[in-house]
Design an enzyme around this catalytic site. Structure first.
Site, PDB file in Angstrom:
ATOM      1  N   ARG A  93       0.813  -1.232   0.000  1.00 53.92           N
ATOM      2  CA  ARG A  93       0.000   0.000   0.000  1.00 53.92           C
ATOM      3  C   ARG A  93       0.842   1.276   0.000  1.00 53.92           C
ATOM      4  O   ARG A  93       0.376   2.357   0.349  1.00 53.92           O
ATOM      5  CB  ARG A  93      -0.989   0.021   1.162  1.00 53.92           C
ATOM      6  CG  ARG A  93      -1.974  -1.115   1.103  1.00 53.92           C
ATOM      7  CD  ARG A  93      -3.310  -0.753   1.698  1.00 53.92           C
ATOM      8  NE  ARG A  93      -4.253  -1.846   1.493  1.00 53.92           N
ATOM      9  CZ  ARG A  93      -4.432  -2.839   2.353  1.00 53.92           C
ATOM     10  NH1 ARG A  93      -3.758  -2.881   3.474  1.00 53.92           N
ATOM     11  NH2 ARG A  93      -5.298  -3.785   2.078  1.00 53.92           N
ATOM     12  N   GLU A 128      12.635  18.212 -24.258  1.00 56.80           N
ATOM     13  CA  GLU A 128      11.833  18.581 -23.080  1.00 56.80           C
ATOM     14  C   GLU A 128      12.341  19.903 -22.495  1.00 56.80           C
ATOM     15  O   GLU A 128      11.559  20.687 -21.962  1.00 56.80           O
ATOM     16  CB  GLU A 128      11.874  17.468 -22.018  1.00 56.80           C
ATOM     17  CG  GLU A 128      11.296  16.127 -22.475  1.00 56.80           C
ATOM     18  CD  GLU A 128       9.755  16.052 -22.435  1.00 56.80           C
ATOM     19  OE1 GLU A 128       9.094  17.038 -22.060  1.00 56.80           O
ATOM     20  OE2 GLU A 128       9.225  14.973 -22.787  1.00 56.80           O
ATOM     21  N   HIS A 178       2.163  11.779 -28.802  1.00 59.22           N
ATOM     22  CA  HIS A 178       1.700  10.426 -28.452  1.00 59.22           C
ATOM     23  C   HIS A 178       1.046   9.746 -29.649  1.00 59.22           C
ATOM     24  O   HIS A 178       1.170   8.531 -29.830  1.00 59.22           O
ATOM     25  CB  HIS A 178       0.729  10.478 -27.271  1.00 59.22           C
ATOM     26  CG  HIS A 178       1.418  10.720 -25.961  1.00 59.22           C
ATOM     27  ND1 HIS A 178       0.802  11.290 -24.884  1.00 59.22           N
ATOM     28  CD2 HIS A 178       2.696  10.471 -25.561  1.00 59.22           C
ATOM     29  CE1 HIS A 178       1.652  11.375 -23.872  1.00 59.22           C
ATOM     30  NE2 HIS A 178       2.808  10.891 -24.262  1.00 59.22           N
ATOM     31  N   HIS A 181       2.596  17.152 -26.560  1.00 60.38           N
ATOM     32  CA  HIS A 181       2.439  15.726 -26.251  1.00 60.38           C
ATOM     33  C   HIS A 181       1.224  15.069 -26.895  1.00 60.38           C
ATOM     34  O   HIS A 181       1.233  13.865 -27.116  1.00 60.38           O
ATOM     35  CB  HIS A 181       2.420  15.508 -24.734  1.00 60.38           C
ATOM     36  CG  HIS A 181       3.790  15.582 -24.116  1.00 60.38           C
ATOM     37  ND1 HIS A 181       4.577  16.726 -24.162  1.00 60.38           N
ATOM     38  CD2 HIS A 181       4.534  14.660 -23.452  1.00 60.38           C
ATOM     39  CE1 HIS A 181       5.708  16.489 -23.551  1.00 60.38           C
ATOM     40  NE2 HIS A 181       5.718  15.252 -23.104  1.00 60.38           N
ATOM     41  N   ARG A 189      -0.263  22.343 -14.541  1.00 57.65           N
ATOM     42  CA  ARG A 189       0.532  21.162 -14.883  1.00 57.65           C
ATOM     43  C   ARG A 189       0.270  20.674 -16.304  1.00 57.65           C
ATOM     44  O   ARG A 189       1.180  20.167 -16.966  1.00 57.65           O
ATOM     45  CB  ARG A 189       0.301  20.029 -13.878  1.00 57.65           C
ATOM     46  CG  ARG A 189       1.232  18.861 -14.151  1.00 57.65           C
ATOM     47  CD  ARG A 189       1.457  17.963 -12.985  1.00 57.65           C
ATOM     48  NE  ARG A 189       2.472  16.984 -13.322  1.00 57.65           N
ATOM     49  CZ  ARG A 189       3.040  16.152 -12.485  1.00 57.65           C
ATOM     50  NH1 ARG A 189       2.689  16.171 -11.215  1.00 57.65           N
ATOM     51  NH2 ARG A 189       3.964  15.295 -12.889  1.00 57.65           N
ATOM     52  N   HIS A 244      10.512   9.158 -27.682  1.00 58.07           N
ATOM     53  CA  HIS A 244       9.572  10.102 -27.083  1.00 58.07           C
ATOM     54  C   HIS A 244      10.040  11.560 -27.264  1.00 58.07           C
ATOM     55  O   HIS A 244       9.282  12.423 -27.676  1.00 58.07           O
ATOM     56  CB  HIS A 244       9.372   9.763 -25.604  1.00 58.07           C
ATOM     57  CG  HIS A 244       8.450  10.727 -24.905  1.00 58.07           C
ATOM     58  ND1 HIS A 244       7.124  10.865 -25.248  1.00 58.07           N
ATOM     59  CD2 HIS A 244       8.669  11.629 -23.895  1.00 58.07           C
ATOM     60  CE1 HIS A 244       6.561  11.790 -24.481  1.00 58.07           C
ATOM     61  NE2 HIS A 244       7.483  12.263 -23.655  1.00 58.07           N
TER      62      HIS A 244
HETATM   63  N1  GLY Z   1       5.614  15.083 -18.041  1.00 55.42           N
HETATM   64  C1  GLY Z   1       4.492  15.870 -17.724  1.00 55.42           C
HETATM   65  C2  GLY Z   1       4.208  15.951 -16.266  1.00 55.42           C
HETATM   66  O1  GLY Z   1       4.977  15.480 -15.457  1.00 55.42           O
HETATM   67  O2  GLY Z   1       3.193  16.479 -15.868  1.00 55.42           O
END
Ligand code: GLY
Length: 372
Positions: free
Chosen positions: A122, A186, A255, A251, A244, A269
């Protein structure tokens, strides 16, 4: 010399240490997180061969008992089978709830180990020691952990923050150049999404970063991690209306192309993200959201790194537009079937665009060279 940044998440706050020689100093950095002097390291055979003895030696020299688990390299480890195998090894080693697992490797090892840590008994603590540039600037920070299924990448996972991240810039010395370029995609993403000044810095210093000049590389990693830490600190779980989601610039496109290329070596990627960023800016310009000049600037920055910006530069071209749109509709960001993209009003000004008209995306991709 090392820098310490923090992710501000109250009782789950943690440090990200960036610098050279951290693997050799790992014992002192990790010790405060161990309740008993046992560390379980998960790494793949490649990282194990290159850097394993140094990490194990550093911990053992400080009287920490090390249990090393080697997994086979590559994305296929991020599967239900891989997860079951790893959990079984952890059980076999009798890890207790108070123990700490160390993910020593790139994104695959970090994602798999983090997910195993989130469910083992857990939930146990884990520490990230990322060994690729991409993992250092993105996946090791922020607690996204996951495995893939045949239906898509990262579809089964959990948010589970690490207790500590050690980004040792010296381990990048052994990283193949193609992987370094993937991490650079990135890094560019951060400038493109939210910091025009950083993009301007990269336009001048990108060659130094890609040439592994220590000062340029350290600054690029530090600025990227700083942006990521701030964003994650303000919006840990990628909430609607939060920051975020901006980290997904490029992306949704990426993707879809990765899925069409089978998530294999033909399109990595980071390469897909580079191209996805270029497409996100061109699509933004097409929709009249940003200037053609900004879209050109974004594409030039991506191309300057040797990353693809055009569909015909990647294996799998020509792509079927329907297949690409299908992948986009299954994206984790999609809501009620509507497409979600991160688009831009300019360099450094990304925003979340929900309800993007699939017809407009379809026509755009056809004009970019996809097959109707
Ligand atoms: N790679 C995108 C994030 O961590 O939100």
């Amino acid at each position: 010399m090392s820098n310490v940044l923090s992710v501000g998440l109250a009782d789950r706050a943690y440090d990200i240490v960036i610098g050279g020689g951290l693997v050799d100093r790992a014992a002192a950095l990790i010790r405060p997180h161990l309740r008993r002097p046992i560390a379980t390291i998960v790494m793949d055979e490649i990282v194990g061969g290159l850097h394993g003895p140094r990490l194990i030696g550093a911990l053992e020299a400080d009287s920490v008992t090390v249990q090393a688990i080697e997994i086979s390299p590559g994305e296929s480890a991020k599967s239900f089978e891989g997860l079951a195998g790893l959990c079984d090894r952890l059980l076999e080693l009798e890890l207790e709830r108070g123990d700490v697992i160390i993910a020593f490797g790139g994104g695959v090892v970090g994602d798999l180990t983090g997910f195993a840590a989130s469910i083992y008994k857990r939930g146990v603590d884990f520490i990230q020691i990322p060994t690729t540039l991409l993992a250092q600037v993105d996946s090791s920070v922020g607690g996204k952990t996951a495995i893939d299924t045949p239906r898509g990448k990262n579809l089964i996972g959990a948010f589970h923050q690490p207790r500590l991240v050690l980004a040792d810039l010296e381990v990048l010395d052994t990283l193949p150049q193609r992987e370094l370029v993937c991490g650079y995609a990135e890094i560019l993403k951060y400038g493109l999404l939210g910091d025009a000044e950083f993009l301007a810095w990269l336009e001048i210093n990108g060659r130094g970063v890609l040439g592994r000049e220590p000062i340029a590389l350290a600054y690029a990693v530090r600025r990227s991690v700083q942006m990521k830490a701030e964003i994650v600190g303000s919006d840990e779980r990628e909430s609607a209306g939060g920051q975020r989601a901006l980290l997904n610039l490029g992306h949704t496109f990426a993707h879809a192309f990765e899925a069409e290329c089978g998530f294999g070596d033909s399109l990595k990627h980071g390469e897909a993200v580079g191209m996805g960023c270029a497409l996100a800016f061109r699509f933004s310009a097409r929709l009249g959201l940003c200037s053609e000049a900004d879209a050109d600037r974004a594409c030039k920055a991506v191309a300057a790194a040797g990353l693809p910006t055009q569909l015909d530069q990647i294996a799998g071209h020509p792509f079927d537009v329907g297949a690409l749109i299908n992948h986009m509709a299954n994206d984790k960001k999609a809501r009620a079937g509507a497409l979600t993209f991160i688009l831009a009003r300019g360099v450094g000004e990304a925003f979340v665009a929900r309800d993007v008209d699939p017809g407009a995306v379809r026509q755009f991709l056809i004009d970019e060279g996809a097959l109707p």
